[in-house]
Design a protein around this motif. Sequence first.
Motif, PDB file in Angstrom:
ATOM      1  N   GLY A 272       0.766  -1.147  -0.057  1.00  0.00           N
ATOM      2  CA  GLY A 272      -0.117   0.103   0.159  1.00  0.00           C
ATOM      3  C   GLY A 272       0.586   1.119   0.033  1.00  0.00           C
ATOM      4  N   LEU A 273       0.279   2.178  -0.275  1.00  0.00           N
ATOM      5  CA  LEU A 273       1.016   3.507  -0.448  1.00  0.00           C
ATOM      6  C   LEU A 273       1.375   4.313   0.829  1.00  0.00           C
ATOM      7  CD1 LEU A 273      -1.277   5.345  -3.271  1.00  0.00           C
ATOM      8  CD2 LEU A 273       0.988   4.371  -3.488  1.00  0.00           C
ATOM      9  N   THR A 274       0.630   3.927   1.943  1.00  0.00           N
ATOM     10  CA  THR A 274       1.229   4.413   3.201  1.00  0.00           C
ATOM     11  C   THR A 274       2.087   3.897   3.916  1.00  0.00           C
ATOM     12  OG1 THR A 274      -1.418   5.176   3.927  1.00  0.00           O
ATOM     13  CG2 THR A 274       0.126   4.850   5.809  1.00  0.00           C
ATOM     14  N   PRO A 275       2.335   2.434   3.689  1.00  0.00           N
ATOM     15  CA  PRO A 275       3.679   2.042   4.079  1.00  0.00           C
ATOM     16  C   PRO A 275       4.898   2.249   3.163  1.00  0.00           C
ATOM     17  CG  PRO A 275       1.933   0.248   4.049  1.00  0.00           C
ATOM     18  CD  PRO A 275       1.401   1.468   3.465  1.00  0.00           C
ATOM     19  N   ALA A 276       4.550   2.417   2.089  1.00  0.00           N
ATOM     20  CA  ALA A 276       5.452   3.029   0.958  1.00  0.00           C
ATOM     21  C   ALA A 276       6.018   4.460   1.623  1.00  0.00           C
ATOM     22  CB  ALA A 276       5.034   2.958  -0.443  1.00  0.00           C
ATOM     23  N   ALA A 277       5.057   5.027   1.809  1.00  0.00           N
ATOM     24  CA  ALA A 277       5.668   6.511   2.575  1.00  0.00           C
ATOM     25  C   ALA A 277       6.416   6.354   3.826  1.00  0.00           C
ATOM     26  CB  ALA A 277       4.406   7.302   2.703  1.00  0.00           C
ATOM     27  N   ILE A 278       6.068   5.588   4.616  1.00  0.00           N
ATOM     28  CA  ILE A 278       6.890   5.216   5.907  1.00  0.00           C
ATOM     29  C   ILE A 278       8.264   4.669   5.593  1.00  0.00           C
ATOM     30  CG2 ILE A 278       6.999   3.770   7.688  1.00  0.00           C
ATOM     31  CD1 ILE A 278       3.880   4.157   8.082  1.00  0.00           C
ATOM     32  N   TYR A 279       8.262   3.698   4.626  1.00  0.00           N
ATOM     33  CA  TYR A 279       9.581   3.117   4.073  1.00  0.00           C
ATOM     34  C   TYR A 279      10.293   4.179   3.643  1.00  0.00           C
ATOM     35  CZ  TYR A 279      13.077   0.114   1.779  1.00  0.00           C
ATOM     36  OH  TYR A 279      13.949  -0.427   1.647  1.00  0.00           O
ATOM     37  N   ALA A 280      10.033   5.068   2.796  1.00  0.00           N
ATOM     38  CA  ALA A 280      10.697   6.085   1.907  1.00  0.00           C
ATOM     39  C   ALA A 280      11.212   7.058   2.995  1.00  0.00           C
ATOM     40  CB  ALA A 280      10.004   6.591   0.887  1.00  0.00           C
ATOM     41  N   VAL A 281      10.495   7.564   3.916  1.00  0.00           N
ATOM     42  CA  VAL A 281      10.894   8.471   4.954  1.00  0.00           C
ATOM     43  C   VAL A 281      12.042   7.768   5.936  1.00  0.00           C
ATOM     44  CG1 VAL A 281      10.100   9.965   6.813  1.00  0.00           C
ATOM     45  CG2 VAL A 281       8.813   9.912   4.749  1.00  0.00           C
ATOM     46  N   ALA A 282      11.670   6.754   6.377  1.00  0.00           N
ATOM     47  CA  ALA A 282      12.579   6.162   7.375  1.00  0.00           C
ATOM     48  C   ALA A 282      13.753   5.659   6.732  1.00  0.00           C
ATOM     49  CB  ALA A 282      11.811   4.712   7.976  1.00  0.00           C
ATOM     50  N   GLY A 283      13.937   5.211   5.458  1.00  0.00           N
ATOM     51  CA  GLY A 283      15.075   5.301   4.936  1.00  0.00           C
ATOM     52  C   GLY A 283      15.904   5.893   4.178  1.00  0.00           C
ATOM     53  N   ARG A 284      15.344   7.483   4.346  1.00  0.00           N
ATOM     54  CA  ARG A 284      15.880   8.613   3.546  1.00  0.00           C
ATOM     55  C   ARG A 284      17.329   8.746   3.968  1.00  0.00           C
ATOM     56  NH1 ARG A 284      15.169  11.123  -0.947  1.00  0.00           N
ATOM     57  NH2 ARG A 284      16.869  12.540  -1.145  1.00  0.00           N
ATOM     58  N   PHE A 285      18.045   8.448   5.356  1.00  0.00           N
ATOM     59  CA  PHE A 285      19.085   8.738   5.769  1.00  0.00           C
ATOM     60  C   PHE A 285      20.201   7.671   4.957  1.00  0.00           C
ATOM     61  CE2 PHE A 285      18.217   4.818   7.731  1.00  0.00           C
ATOM     62  CZ  PHE A 285      19.476   4.195   7.863  1.00  0.00           C
ATOM     63  N   VAL A 286      19.747   6.697   4.144  1.00  0.00           N
ATOM     64  CA  VAL A 286      20.412   5.694   3.531  1.00  0.00           C
ATOM     65  C   VAL A 286      20.638   6.457   2.221  1.00  0.00           C
ATOM     66  CG1 VAL A 286      20.588   3.759   2.134  1.00  0.00           C
ATOM     67  CG2 VAL A 286      19.269   3.619   4.383  1.00  0.00           C
ATOM     68  N   VAL A 287      20.118   7.395   1.555  1.00  0.00           N
ATOM     69  CA  VAL A 287      20.216   8.249   0.496  1.00  0.00           C
ATOM     70  C   VAL A 287      21.491   9.063   0.657  1.00  0.00           C
ATOM     71  CG1 VAL A 287      19.490   9.588  -1.455  1.00  0.00           C
ATOM     72  CG2 VAL A 287      18.170   7.861  -0.482  1.00  0.00           C
ATOM     73  N   LEU A 288      21.374   9.771   2.122  1.00  0.00           N
ATOM     74  CA  LEU A 288      22.442  10.726   2.612  1.00  0.00           C
ATOM     75  C   LEU A 288      23.779   9.957   2.647  1.00  0.00           C
ATOM     76  CD1 LEU A 288      23.143  13.489   3.623  1.00  0.00           C
ATOM     77  CD2 LEU A 288      22.483  12.582   5.890  1.00  0.00           C
ATOM     78  N   ILE A 289      23.845   8.817   2.991  1.00  0.00           N
ATOM     79  CA  ILE A 289      25.301   8.028   3.172  1.00  0.00           C
ATOM     80  C   ILE A 289      25.815   7.545   1.765  1.00  0.00           C
ATOM     81  CG2 ILE A 289      26.229   5.910   4.164  1.00  0.00           C
ATOM     82  CD1 ILE A 289      24.316   6.404   6.608  1.00  0.00           C
ATOM     83  N   GLN A 290      24.800   7.332   1.006  1.00  0.00           N
ATOM     84  CA  GLN A 290      24.989   6.957  -0.297  1.00  0.00           C
ATOM     85  C   GLN A 290      25.455   8.142  -1.255  1.00  0.00           C
ATOM     86  OE1 GLN A 290      21.288   5.411  -1.742  1.00  0.00           O
ATOM     87  NE2 GLN A 290      21.991   3.215  -1.141  1.00  0.00           N
ATOM     88  N   PHE A 291      25.164   9.155  -0.960  1.00  0.00           N
ATOM     89  CA  PHE A 291      25.648  10.532  -1.475  1.00  0.00           C
ATOM     90  C   PHE A 291      27.145  10.597  -1.216  1.00  0.00           C
ATOM     91  CE2 PHE A 291      21.575  12.798  -2.731  1.00  0.00           C
ATOM     92  CZ  PHE A 291      21.836  12.806  -3.988  1.00  0.00           C
ATOM     93  N   ALA A 292      27.191  10.592   0.080  1.00  0.00           N
ATOM     94  CA  ALA A 292      28.502  10.552   0.700  1.00  0.00           C
ATOM     95  C   ALA A 292      29.635   9.501  -0.003  1.00  0.00           C
ATOM     96  CB  ALA A 292      28.780  10.435   2.340  1.00  0.00           C
ATOM     97  N   ASN A 293      29.074   8.416  -0.009  1.00  0.00           N
ATOM     98  CA  ASN A 293      29.860   7.413  -0.899  1.00  0.00           C
ATOM     99  C   ASN A 293      30.140   7.769  -2.353  1.00  0.00           C
ATOM    100  OD1 ASN A 293      30.967   4.957  -1.465  1.00  0.00           O
ATOM    101  ND2 ASN A 293      29.305   3.607  -1.311  1.00  0.00           N
ATOM    102  N   GLN A 294      29.104   8.141  -3.010  1.00  0.00           N
ATOM    103  CA  GLN A 294      29.340   8.560  -4.198  1.00  0.00           C
ATOM    104  C   GLN A 294      30.086   9.687  -4.345  1.00  0.00           C
ATOM    105  OE1 GLN A 294      25.704  10.466  -6.254  1.00  0.00           O
ATOM    106  NE2 GLN A 294      25.744   8.674  -7.779  1.00  0.00           N
ATOM    107  N   GLY A 295      30.114  10.683  -3.799  1.00  0.00           N
ATOM    108  CA  GLY A 295      30.853  11.790  -3.681  1.00  0.00           C
ATOM    109  C   GLY A 295      32.454  11.521  -3.658  1.00  0.00           C
TER     110      GLY A 295
END
Length: 496
Positions: A272-295
């Motif tokens: 469902g869309l609500t669990p998808a939103a919860i997952y995207a928000v909760a995992g947002r810090f992963v993108v931050l770390i991936q950005f650091a790795n990529q940089g």
Amino acid sequence: MTAATVEATTGAARGGLANMAGSVLAGGTGVVVTWIVARALGPEEAGAFFAATAAFVLAGGLAKLGTNTGLVYWPARLRATGQNHLLGACLRTGIPPVAVFALALAVTMWLAAPWLARLTAGEAPHVVAQHTAGLRVLAVFVPLQALTDVLLTVTRGYRSMRPTVLLDRVLRSGLQLLAVSAAGVAALWAAASLPVFALAWAAPYLPVVILAGFAARRAYRSGLDLEGTPTRTERRRLRRDFWVFTGPRAVAAVAQLALQRVDVLLVAALGGLTPAAIYAVAGRFVVLIQFANQGLSQSVQPRLAEALSTGDHDAARRLYQVATGWLVLVTWPICLLVIAFAPWYLRLFGAEYAAGVPVVLVLAGAMLVATGCGMVDMVLAMAGRTSANLGNVLIALAVTVGLDVLLIPRWGALGAAIGLAGAMVVNNLLPLAQVHHGTGLHPFGPGTLCAALLATACFGTVVVFPAALVVAVPAYATGAWLLRGRLMLAAFRRNR
């Protein structure tokens, strides 16, 4: 340490510092954008927005055809082997196919938008209509996204990190924040619209792709060799070698993006869309770390390619180990702080998102393992092992999809987190074994071990006693200063 190794380490440090600083800015603005979308649209439409942007990123990644590796590896190799006269032919080999394929994918995404919306949003007419419109808005910008990334890749192939930092990390992310903020303010007086937020999020690619084109042209002309003209045989051989190398990486790059994005689509479709939103928000810090790795990896990549192409394994080993130490020094405190403060920061997005705490704990633990291996995936590719790289990513993708299909219907967002964590572990340990077996390289130098122990000692206590943060931060800064020799921090200030 040889003079060449010192120069390579210093260059990687300078470029990596700027790129990581830009990545932190981009990651931070991404968190704010996520917060605005979550607060303005509500969980259901926010889930549709995150699913639409995931589809957009996947389409753009597919359109690049693996050239984000090939257009760094081959210019670096050509320069290192004295074949500068082939640089223009290399760019003409890689860029036009991306433009054509990106247009085809944009049309496909536009036509498939109603089907994608029904797949991820169910049968609610209002949500499906909004989701379809959002997907079509994003489809228009797929070619701009792909060309932006490819043109900036060209500049990195010439060892220039500045265009990536200024145009992608600073300008694009800054314009996204301003545009999405304006959409959020407008939502205070009118009903929030998913297509409006999609347009605000994607529109910055238009000015950025134009500026990236100028930057790529300037980088190419700065390294132009006017004395030699490639023969038809040389051009034909280069095209063949370029795509033999890049082809497996094209599939691997899409699979790698799928590892990062397909889980949001699967949560939306299966949970469902609500669990998808919860997952995207909760995992947002992963993108931050991936950005650091990529940089950091983007700065190391051309130098590592040159070292490996000339057989200088000592320089390659030193670069890999030193860069991994820097990566651990930056990212492990973030992971441990996210674990400690997850219940508090998730509530900032809304009360509904507090359910994402278990997701944060699982993903943060996996990121500790992944960052401890450094940019191992890139090292394997720069060693010419793109087929092995492809196999690893496909295995990891099979792990995440298999676990997602099995666990999401029962556990929702947590099931997706377990799937992604399993994939991250597989996608780092497999190439780590292959890199060590094939080249003798590994990331566990003195800097990596010191950074890991220092982060664990200082911030591990914060996980148990959050109030210890007051002591942990100055202790960490002091420890990094005392260990600056082992961490090679002097590379950030040494004059080139």
